[in-house]
Motif scaffolding. Structure first.
Motif, PDB file in Angstrom:
ATOM      1  N   PRO A   1       0.796  -1.242   0.000  1.00 48.44           N
ATOM      2  CA  PRO A   1       0.000   0.000   0.000  1.00 48.44           C
ATOM      3  C   PRO A   1       0.823   1.284   0.000  1.00 48.44           C
ATOM      4  O   PRO A   1       0.345   2.327  -0.446  1.00 48.44           O
ATOM      5  N   GLU A   2       2.063   1.247   0.473  1.00 56.60           N
ATOM      6  CA  GLU A   2       2.881   2.455   0.530  1.00 56.60           C
ATOM      7  C   GLU A   2       3.880   2.554  -0.624  1.00 56.60           C
ATOM      8  O   GLU A   2       4.807   3.358  -0.582  1.00 56.60           O
TER       9      GLU A   2
ATOM     10  N   THR B   1      -8.147   6.184   2.143  1.00 52.91           N
ATOM     11  CA  THR B   1      -6.887   6.072   2.878  1.00 52.91           C
ATOM     12  C   THR B   1      -5.730   6.806   2.217  1.00 52.91           C
ATOM     13  O   THR B   1      -4.768   7.166   2.884  1.00 52.91           O
TER      14      THR B   1
ATOM     15  N   LEU C   1      -5.043   5.011  -6.284  1.00 49.13           N
ATOM     16  CA  LEU C   1      -5.031   5.233  -4.844  1.00 49.13           C
ATOM     17  C   LEU C   1      -6.435   5.103  -4.276  1.00 49.13           C
ATOM     18  O   LEU C   1      -7.419   5.476  -4.923  1.00 49.13           O
TER      19      LEU C   1
ATOM     20  N   TYR D   1      -3.747   5.345   0.193  1.00 49.15           N
ATOM     21  CA  TYR D   1      -2.747   4.324  -0.114  1.00 49.15           C
ATOM     22  C   TYR D   1      -3.028   3.667  -1.465  1.00 49.15           C
ATOM     23  O   TYR D   1      -4.152   3.685  -1.967  1.00 49.15           O
TER      24      TYR D   1
END
Length: 123
Positions: free
Chosen positions: A25-26, A53, A49, A55
């Motif tokens: 996710p990052e 969030t 994305l 992410y």
């Protein structure tokens, strides 16, 4: 290795698009591009994305100008990024050749006769 007949990648206007899944996710665009530059110059890169969030949703779309470059990226089996094992495949494939029957060659039954409000049969 060439693509099998049932899996011919479709070419977009600018090249061949692959879908990369399993992203952390990052993950950043720069990290993905750096990893896939080994197979050739990445013409276009898109990370979706999550609106809530912020992410990465876990996948990316990459575009290569040449089929050979995209094939190398798809065939790579040991790709990892931020501890996640990645998988790549073609985002778009050519549709299989269909063996459609000609409309006139099909034998079809006729629709049943219809009756109007007076009971008269019409075709």
């Amino acid at each position: 290795m060439s693509a099998t007949p049932s899996r011919n990648p479709a070419k977009s206007i600018e090249g061949y698009t692959i879908l990369v899944t399993g992203l952390h996710p990052e993950t950043t665009e720069e990290q993905v591009e750096d990893l896939f530059l080994d197979f050739g110059p990445v013409r276009n890169l898109h990370l979706n994305l999550d609106r809530r969030t912020g992410y990465v949703k876990g996948y990316a779309l990459l575009e290569y100008a040449e089929l050979e470059q995209a094939q190398k990226a798809v065939e790579a089996s040991q790709l990892t990024l931020l501890g996640h094992k990645l998988q790549a495949d073609y985002a778009f494939l050519e549709p299989p050749v269909s063996h459609r029957m000609d409309v006139d060659s099909r034998s079809r039954s006729q629709s049943p006769a219809r009756r109007d409000e007076n009971g008269t049969v019409s075709m």
